[in-house]
Design a protein around this motif. Structure first.
Motif, PDB file in Angstrom:
ATOM      1  N   THR A   1       0.183  10.665  -5.603  1.00  0.00           N
ATOM      2  CA  THR A   1      -0.416  11.507  -4.569  1.00  0.00           C
ATOM      3  C   THR A   1      -0.923  10.560  -3.485  1.00  0.00           C
ATOM      4  O   THR A   1      -0.889   9.338  -3.659  1.00  0.00           O
ATOM      5  CB  THR A   1      -1.613  12.302  -5.134  1.00  0.00           C
ATOM      6  N   ALA A   2      -1.436  11.090  -2.406  1.00  0.00           N
ATOM      7  CA  ALA A   2      -2.011  10.228  -1.367  1.00  0.00           C
ATOM      8  C   ALA A   2      -3.112   9.354  -1.956  1.00  0.00           C
ATOM      9  O   ALA A   2      -3.202   8.156  -1.665  1.00  0.00           O
ATOM     10  CB  ALA A   2      -2.555  11.070  -0.214  1.00  0.00           C
ATOM     11  N   GLU A   3      -3.933   9.936  -2.804  1.00  0.00           N
ATOM     12  CA  GLU A   3      -5.047   9.187  -3.391  1.00  0.00           C
ATOM     13  C   GLU A   3      -4.574   8.114  -4.355  1.00  0.00           C
ATOM     14  O   GLU A   3      -5.057   6.985  -4.311  1.00  0.00           O
ATOM     15  CB  GLU A   3      -6.021  10.149  -4.102  1.00  0.00           C
ATOM     16  N   THR A   4      -3.629   8.458  -5.243  1.00  0.00           N
ATOM     17  CA  THR A   4      -3.194   7.464  -6.227  1.00  0.00           C
ATOM     18  C   THR A   4      -2.344   6.375  -5.585  1.00  0.00           C
ATOM     19  O   THR A   4      -2.425   5.217  -5.994  1.00  0.00           O
ATOM     20  CB  THR A   4      -2.453   8.110  -7.406  1.00  0.00           C
ATOM     21  N   ALA A   5      -1.554   6.722  -4.573  1.00  0.00           N
ATOM     22  CA  ALA A   5      -0.770   5.697  -3.867  1.00  0.00           C
ATOM     23  C   ALA A   5      -1.696   4.724  -3.145  1.00  0.00           C
ATOM     24  O   ALA A   5      -1.495   3.508  -3.175  1.00  0.00           O
ATOM     25  CB  ALA A   5       0.200   6.350  -2.885  1.00  0.00           C
ATOM     26  N   THR A   6      -2.737   5.251  -2.505  1.00  0.00           N
ATOM     27  CA  THR A   6      -3.717   4.395  -1.823  1.00  0.00           C
ATOM     28  C   THR A   6      -4.407   3.475  -2.821  1.00  0.00           C
ATOM     29  O   THR A   6      -4.591   2.276  -2.552  1.00  0.00           O
ATOM     30  CB  THR A   6      -4.747   5.258  -1.072  1.00  0.00           C
TER      31      THR A   6
ATOM     32  N   LYS B   1      -3.286  -5.218   2.501  1.00  0.00           N
ATOM     33  CA  LYS B   1      -2.163  -4.275   2.421  1.00  0.00           C
ATOM     34  C   LYS B   1      -2.642  -2.898   2.856  1.00  0.00           C
ATOM     35  O   LYS B   1      -3.795  -2.538   2.613  1.00  0.00           O
ATOM     36  CB  LYS B   1      -1.642  -4.164   0.978  1.00  0.00           C
ATOM     37  N   GLN B   2      -1.739  -2.136   3.474  1.00  0.00           N
ATOM     38  CA  GLN B   2      -2.037  -0.761   3.889  1.00  0.00           C
ATOM     39  C   GLN B   2      -0.896   0.155   3.475  1.00  0.00           C
ATOM     40  O   GLN B   2       0.276  -0.189   3.672  1.00  0.00           O
ATOM     41  CB  GLN B   2      -2.206  -0.676   5.403  1.00  0.00           C
ATOM     42  N   LEU B   3      -1.251   1.298   2.943  1.00  0.00           N
ATOM     43  CA  LEU B   3      -0.249   2.295   2.576  1.00  0.00           C
ATOM     44  C   LEU B   3       0.479   2.774   3.820  1.00  0.00           C
ATOM     45  O   LEU B   3      -0.143   3.088   4.833  1.00  0.00           O
ATOM     46  CB  LEU B   3      -0.934   3.482   1.885  1.00  0.00           C
ATOM     47  N   TRP B   4       1.786   2.831   3.753  1.00  0.00           N
ATOM     48  CA  TRP B   4       2.598   3.339   4.862  1.00  0.00           C
ATOM     49  C   TRP B   4       3.123   4.736   4.508  1.00  0.00           C
ATOM     50  O   TRP B   4       2.969   5.668   5.272  1.00  0.00           O
ATOM     51  CB  TRP B   4       3.762   2.387   5.108  1.00  0.00           C
TER      52      TRP B   4
ATOM     53  N   ALA C   1       5.633   2.551   0.131  1.00  0.00           N
ATOM     54  CA  ALA C   1       5.921   1.595   1.200  1.00  0.00           C
ATOM     55  C   ALA C   1       4.594   1.118   1.771  1.00  0.00           C
ATOM     56  O   ALA C   1       3.679   1.924   1.990  1.00  0.00           O
ATOM     57  CB  ALA C   1       6.764   2.250   2.294  1.00  0.00           C
ATOM     58  N   VAL C   2       4.475  -0.184   1.977  1.00  0.00           N
ATOM     59  CA  VAL C   2       3.250  -0.758   2.528  1.00  0.00           C
ATOM     60  C   VAL C   2       3.581  -1.669   3.701  1.00  0.00           C
ATOM     61  O   VAL C   2       4.684  -2.192   3.815  1.00  0.00           O
ATOM     62  CB  VAL C   2       2.444  -1.565   1.481  1.00  0.00           C
ATOM     63  N   ARG C   3       2.584  -1.831   4.569  1.00  0.00           N
ATOM     64  CA  ARG C   3       2.618  -2.891   5.573  1.00  0.00           C
ATOM     65  C   ARG C   3       1.535  -3.850   5.149  1.00  0.00           C
ATOM     66  O   ARG C   3       0.535  -3.461   4.543  1.00  0.00           O
ATOM     67  CB  ARG C   3       2.421  -2.350   6.977  1.00  0.00           C
TER      68      ARG C   3
END
Length: 135
Positions: free
Chosen positions: A10-15, A74-77, A85-87
């Motif tokens: 989810t957005a939360e778990t990916a972050t 790192k930042q979630l993309w 995917a991260v930047r």
């Protein structure tokens, strides 16, 4: 070994997965970092292709011997069920004391147990002055 955060994301778990990866890489401990990947994990890092934890440990050992005072953000993309995917951006200095900033993107694919099975990284580097450091 598994991780408490498993697909589907989810957005939360990916972050959270990205934050955990950032913190782990900032330990600069190759053996510990390698445990976040499947035993047969496949990597592309710039122009190097790796397979398995043993190669990951050797690669990271070389990397952090060369990239001193390494600091990574790192930042979630984006994410899907089992991919993230991260930047990222990191700074380090070489043996001569020259500081570098590196930017890139990573594409990650995870196994059902939450370990990373595939990591594909594109990275660009440029010289910076000590006064230009941000991290």
């Amino acid at each position: 070994m598994s991780t408490p955060i498993v697909p589907p994301f989810t957005a939360e778990t990916a972050t959270e997965k990205v934050r955990i990866a950032q913190d782990l890489w900032n330990t600069r401990d190759p053996e510990r970092v390698a445990l976040a990947y499947t035993v047969d994990s496949r990597w592309r890092n710039r122009d190097e292709f790796l397979s398995g934890r043993d190669e990951i440990v050797r690669f990271l050992t070389r990397k952090w011997q060369r990239e001193r005072d390494y600091r990574l953000v790192k930042q979630l993309w984006a994410w899907t069920d089992d991919r993230i995917a991260v930047r990222f951006e990191y700074e380090s200095r070489d043996a001569d004391g020259q500081w570098w900033r590196s930017h890139g993107n990573e594409l990650w694919q995870f196994a059902p147990d939450g370990l990373m099975a595939v990591r594909d990284a594109s990275i660009n580097d440029y010289r910076i002055e000590p006064s230009e450091r941000r991290l």
